[in-house]
Scaffold this active site. Structure first.
Site, PDB file in Angstrom:
ATOM      1  N   GLU A 126       0.813  -1.226   0.000  1.00  0.00           N
ATOM      2  CA  GLU A 126       0.000   0.000   0.000  1.00  0.00           C
ATOM      3  C   GLU A 126       0.846   1.276   0.000  1.00  0.00           C
ATOM      4  OE1 GLU A 126      -3.712   0.082   2.320  1.00  0.00           O
ATOM      5  OE2 GLU A 126      -3.289  -1.966   2.912  1.00  0.00           O
ATOM      6  N   HIS A 149       8.064 -26.450   5.281  1.00  0.00           N
ATOM      7  CA  HIS A 149       7.475 -27.671   4.729  1.00  0.00           C
ATOM      8  C   HIS A 149       6.977 -27.468   3.307  1.00  0.00           C
ATOM      9  CE1 HIS A 149       7.660 -29.769   8.616  1.00  0.00           C
ATOM     10  NE2 HIS A 149       7.460 -28.569   9.124  1.00  0.00           N
ATOM     11  N   LYS A 173     -13.572  -0.627  -4.569  1.00  0.00           N
ATOM     12  CA  LYS A 173     -14.727  -0.293  -3.700  1.00  0.00           C
ATOM     13  C   LYS A 173     -15.778   0.461  -4.499  1.00  0.00           C
ATOM     14  CE  LYS A 173     -12.228  -0.140   0.709  1.00  0.00           C
ATOM     15  NZ  LYS A 173     -11.813   0.620   1.875  1.00  0.00           N
TER      16      LYS A 173
HETATM   17  O1  PA5 Z   1      -5.230   0.699   4.300  1.00  0.00           O
HETATM   18  C1  PA5 Z   1      -6.289   0.838   3.696  1.00  0.00           C
HETATM   19  O2  PA5 Z   1      -6.688   1.932   3.272  1.00  0.00           O
HETATM   20  C2  PA5 Z   1      -7.162  -0.375   3.417  1.00  0.00           C
HETATM   21  O3  PA5 Z   1      -6.456  -1.550   3.654  1.00  0.00           O
HETATM   22  C3  PA5 Z   1      -8.424  -0.295   4.286  1.00  0.00           C
HETATM   23  O4  PA5 Z   1      -8.088  -0.401   5.639  1.00  0.00           O
HETATM   24  C4  PA5 Z   1      -9.411  -1.402   3.889  1.00  0.00           C
HETATM   25  O5  PA5 Z   1      -9.804  -1.232   2.549  1.00  0.00           O
HETATM   26  C5  PA5 Z   1     -10.660  -1.436   4.763  1.00  0.00           C
HETATM   27  O6  PA5 Z   1     -11.239  -0.172   4.897  1.00  0.00           O
HETATM   28  P1  PA5 Z   1     -11.607   0.331   6.376  1.00  0.00           P
HETATM   29  O7  PA5 Z   1     -10.315   0.355   7.116  1.00  0.00           O
HETATM   30  O8  PA5 Z   1     -12.181   1.677   6.204  1.00  0.00           O
HETATM   31  O9  PA5 Z   1     -12.582  -0.669   6.915  1.00  0.00           O
END
Ligand code: PA5
Length: 324
Positions: A219, A235, A320
Site C-alpha cells: 500500500e 514444509h 470499492k
Molecule cells: O489501508 C487501507 O486503506 C485499506 O487496507 C483499508 O483499511 C481497507 O480497505 C478497509 O477499509 P476500512 O479500514 O475503512 O474498513
C-alpha cells in the site's frame, strides 16, 4: 541522533508525501500512548466462548496481532475474520468486534450484521460511517482523518482492552514508551530491498508483523511483497528457494528456542547467501509493535526510493467504487 543520509531521505520523502503519511508513521508511539485510554471504553466480554474480530486491510491487522498474542494470554480464542461471513460455530456466546476505520467496508458490515442475527454481543471500532450508525450501544470512536493503516494504534487499543478484560495484562503506555526511532535501520533495509521482491517471514507473535510489512509494502510503496511464517514455510516454500532470483528475504526473529533452530536450519539448507536481512525483537506486544513500526518506516523509504506518494491507494478505492 539520526544519520544525515536518513535526514536526506526524509526530505526526499516529504516532496512525495502530499498527504503526510510520514507524520502518521512518526507519531505511531504517540498515537499508541494517546489512545491507550480507549482500552477502557470496551464492554466486559467475560464468560464468552471466544472473541471474533472482523476487519479488512489496515483495519484487519489488529485481529491478527491479538490472535497470536492471546494464544498464550487468554483461555478463549481470538478468531480473525477477513470476509463477508462468520464461521458457523459462532453463536450468542461469542463476543464480536467489527473494526472498520471508515465504517463503510462492506465485508465488515456484512459480518457484523450476521453476528447480530446470531445474538452475539457486539462492539464496533470505527471513526464513523454506517457501522457507527448501526451500533449505537457499543462503539469506540477513533479520530477521523487518518489513513486506516496509519490508525493501527487507535484501532488496536480497544482490542487490547478486550483482551485485558478477559484476563490479559497488556500495558499500552509502557509499550508506547519502549518504542525507539528505527529510521536509520529502516533506511538500510529499504536500500537492501529496493529492486527485489521481498519475502517476509516471522513466527509466533511476529507472524502478524511479517504480514503487516507485506501489506505496507503493497500500500505505501506500491510494490509486490509476500509473507509466510515458520515452521510451516519449512514444509513447502523453501523448495522454491534454489530458483529464487529476484527475491530477497527478511527474517523477523525473536528468542524462541526451537523456532530459532528451525530458522537456522532453513538458512543453512535453503536461503541463498547474502539475500537475507534479519531483525530481532522481544516476544509479546512490545516486540510485535516494534517490528511493525520498523516495517512501516521501511515501506515509507521504499516509497521514497521508488518515487511514489505513500498515501493514495487508488486501486483499492477503485474496486470499492466498482462494487458500490
Ligand atoms: O489501508 C487501507 O486503506 C485499506 O487496507 C483499508 O483499511 C481497507 O480497505 C478497509 O477499509 P476500512 O479500514 O475503512 O474498513
Amino acid at each position: 541522533m539520526r544519520s544525515m543520509e536518513t535526514d536526506r531521505m526524509d526530505d526526499a520523502l516529504e516532496g512525495l508525501d502530499e498527504s503526510g503519511m510520514r507524520t502518521h508513521v512518526e507519531r505511531f508511539p504517540q498515537y499508541l500512548a494517546e489512545s491507550a485510554h480507549l482500552a477502557n471504553r470496551v464492554p466486559d466480554p467475560s464468560g464468552c466462548d471466544g472473541v471474533v474480530v472482523a476487519g479488512m486491510g489496515g483495519s484487519g491487522i489488529g485481529a491478527e496481532v491479538m490472535k497470536n498474542l492471546c494464544r498464550e494470554s487468554l483461555d478463549v480464542p481470538v478468531i480473525p475474520v477477513h470476509d463477508y461471513s462468520i464461521p458457523r460455530f459462532v453463536d450468542e456466546d461469542y463476543f464480536f468486534v467489527a473494526v472498520s476505520y471508515s465504517g463503510n467496508t462492506e465485508e465488515t458490515i456484512s459480518a457484523f450484521r450476521e453476528a447480530r442475527e446470531r445474538g452475539c454481543e457486539t462492539l464496533a471500532i470505527t471513526s464513523g460511517g454506517k457501522l457507527a450508525a448501526e451500533e449505537p450501544e457499543h462503539v469506540v470512536e477513533v479520530p477521523d482523518g487518518i489513513p486506516p493503516r496509519a490508525a493501527l494504534p487507535q484501532l488496536l487499543s480497544p482490542l487490547v482492552g478486550v483482551a485485558n478484560r478477559l484476563g490479559a495484562d497488556y500495558d499500552l503506555e509502557a509499550v508506547a514508551a519502549s518504542l525507539d526511532d528505527p529510521r536509520d535501520r529502516a533506511l538500510g533495509f529499504a536500500r537492501e530491498l529496493e529492486g527485489s521482491v521481498p519475502l517476509i517471514y516471522g513466527y509466533g507473535d511476529l507472524s502478524p508483523a511479517a504480514y503487516r510489512w507485506k501489506c505496507q509494502f503493497n500500500e505505501n510503496a506500491k510494490t509486490h511483497a509476500f509473507w509466510n511464517y515458520f515452521p510451516e514455510l519449512t514444509h513447502n516454500e523453501v523448495e522454491g528457494w534454489p530458483s529464487a532470483d529476484g527475491f530477497s528475504c527478511v527474517l523477523l526473529r525473536s528468542d524462541d528456542g526451537r523456532q530459532e533452530e528451525r530458522v537456522g536450519a532453513a538458512k543453512e539448507a535453503a536461503l541463498p547467501e547474502g539475500s537475507t536481512l534479519e531483525a530481532s525483537f522481544e516476544p509479546g506486544l512490545g516486540g510485535v509493535l516494534s517490528a511493525i513500526h520498523l516495517g512501516d518506516w521501511v515501506s515509507l523509504y521504499l516509497a521514497a526510493l521508488r518515487g511514489v506518494d505513500p498515501t493514495p491507494v487508488s486501486t483499492i478505492e477503485g474496486i470499492k467504487e466498482l462494487l458500490s
